[in-house]
Design a protein around this motif. Structure first.
Motif, PDB file in Angstrom:
ATOM      1  N   VAL A  93     -72.816 -22.440   9.581  1.00 30.19           N
ATOM      2  CA  VAL A  93     -72.241 -22.575  10.917  1.00 30.19           C
ATOM      3  C   VAL A  93     -72.235 -24.026  11.366  1.00 30.19           C
ATOM      4  O   VAL A  93     -72.011 -24.317  12.521  1.00 30.19           O
ATOM      5  N   GLY A 145     -62.140 -17.398  12.761  1.00 33.93           N
ATOM      6  CA  GLY A 145     -63.049 -16.594  11.953  1.00 33.93           C
ATOM      7  C   GLY A 145     -64.516 -16.974  12.025  1.00 33.93           C
ATOM      8  O   GLY A 145     -65.317 -16.462  11.253  1.00 33.93           O
ATOM      9  N   LEU A 146     -64.910 -17.861  12.951  1.00 30.46           N
ATOM     10  CA  LEU A 146     -66.310 -18.240  13.077  1.00 30.46           C
ATOM     11  C   LEU A 146     -67.141 -17.013  13.425  1.00 30.46           C
ATOM     12  O   LEU A 146     -66.829 -16.275  14.353  1.00 30.46           O
ATOM     13  N   ASP A 147     -68.221 -16.770  12.670  1.00 24.95           N
ATOM     14  CA  ASP A 147     -69.083 -15.615  12.861  1.00 24.95           C
ATOM     15  C   ASP A 147     -70.071 -15.900  13.984  1.00 24.95           C
ATOM     16  O   ASP A 147     -71.029 -16.639  13.789  1.00 24.95           O
ATOM     17  N   PHE A 148     -69.861 -15.291  15.155  1.00 25.23           N
ATOM     18  CA  PHE A 148     -70.742 -15.521  16.294  1.00 25.23           C
ATOM     19  C   PHE A 148     -72.089 -14.821  16.125  1.00 25.23           C
ATOM     20  O   PHE A 148     -73.067 -15.199  16.759  1.00 25.23           O
ATOM     21  N   SER A 149     -72.150 -13.797  15.266  1.00 23.88           N
ATOM     22  CA  SER A 149     -73.413 -13.085  15.064  1.00 23.88           C
ATOM     23  C   SER A 149     -74.426 -13.943  14.309  1.00 23.88           C
ATOM     24  O   SER A 149     -75.607 -13.608  14.273  1.00 23.88           O
ATOM     25  N   ARG A 153     -66.730 -12.122  15.888  1.00 22.41           N
ATOM     26  CA  ARG A 153     -66.236 -13.375  15.309  1.00 22.41           C
ATOM     27  C   ARG A 153     -65.002 -13.845  16.078  1.00 22.41           C
ATOM     28  O   ARG A 153     -64.404 -13.071  16.799  1.00 22.41           O
ATOM     29  N   CYS A 154     -64.660 -15.102  15.880  1.00 15.70           N
ATOM     30  CA  CYS A 154     -63.479 -15.668  16.544  1.00 15.70           C
ATOM     31  C   CYS A 154     -62.223 -15.083  15.901  1.00 15.70           C
ATOM     32  O   CYS A 154     -62.093 -15.082  14.677  1.00 15.70           O
ATOM     33  N   ARG A 155     -61.307 -14.590  16.727  1.00 16.04           N
ATOM     34  CA  ARG A 155     -60.059 -14.027  16.215  1.00 16.04           C
ATOM     35  C   ARG A 155     -59.130 -15.104  15.672  1.00 16.04           C
ATOM     36  O   ARG A 155     -58.249 -14.818  14.881  1.00 16.04           O
ATOM     37  N   CYS A 215     -64.270 -20.706  21.909  1.00 19.85           N
ATOM     38  CA  CYS A 215     -64.904 -20.789  20.597  1.00 19.85           C
ATOM     39  C   CYS A 215     -65.322 -22.237  20.371  1.00 19.85           C
ATOM     40  O   CYS A 215     -64.530 -23.159  20.601  1.00 19.85           O
ATOM     41  N   TYR A 218     -74.145 -24.341  17.917  1.00 19.99           N
ATOM     42  CA  TYR A 218     -73.090 -24.676  16.959  1.00 19.99           C
ATOM     43  C   TYR A 218     -72.947 -26.189  16.810  1.00 19.99           C
ATOM     44  O   TYR A 218     -72.906 -26.725  15.710  1.00 19.99           O
TER      45      TYR A 218
END
Length: 131
Positions: A3, A48-52, A43-45, A25, A118
């Protein structure tokens, strides 16, 4: 999945507070951070960043609730001493105000923590195998 932000991340151009306030994002600046009032999307639509992967948790909830509660209590006492309205006025005024203030500030605080994690490349500590 890493990340760590790339050096030329578009999201790094905005202030962290502005990004948190707008639910952007941290990687691509699209408004995709939230899936509910205070729930992050998986995740960001857009990118694709995985917020989890971020561990924001509910740490700010207690502090925000206490802070908002103290402020609203002070305002309610002031209103009571200044005007002496009926009890139902307090109910109609302070319950919705408190609910909106806590949810709104919790949303911004959690988003701010995620954006700062981030941008700083923060992650969980890992113990190395010493075999």
């Amino acid at each position: 999945m890493s990340v760590t932000p790339p050096p030329s991340s578009p999201g790094s151009g905005r202030g962290a507070f502005e990004a948190a306030l707008r639910g952007l994002c941290p990687r691509c600046d699209n408004k995709t951070l939230f899936a509910g009032p205070v729930r992050f999307a998986a995740r960001c639509r857009a990118c694709g960043l995985d917020f989890s992967a971020f561990n924001v948790g509910d740490g700010p909830a207690a502090f925000l609730t206490l802070g908002v509660g103290a402020l609203l209590t002070a305002l309610a006492v002031w209103l009571e001493l200044a005007v002496e309205p009926p009890f139902w006025v307090h109910l109609l005024l302070w319950v919705p105000t408190g609910t909106i203030a806590v949810i709104g500030s919790l949303r911004v605080a959690k988003a701010l923590l995620l954006v700062l994690e981030y941008r700083r490349g923060a992650s969980e500590a890992r113990l190395r195998d010493r075999a």
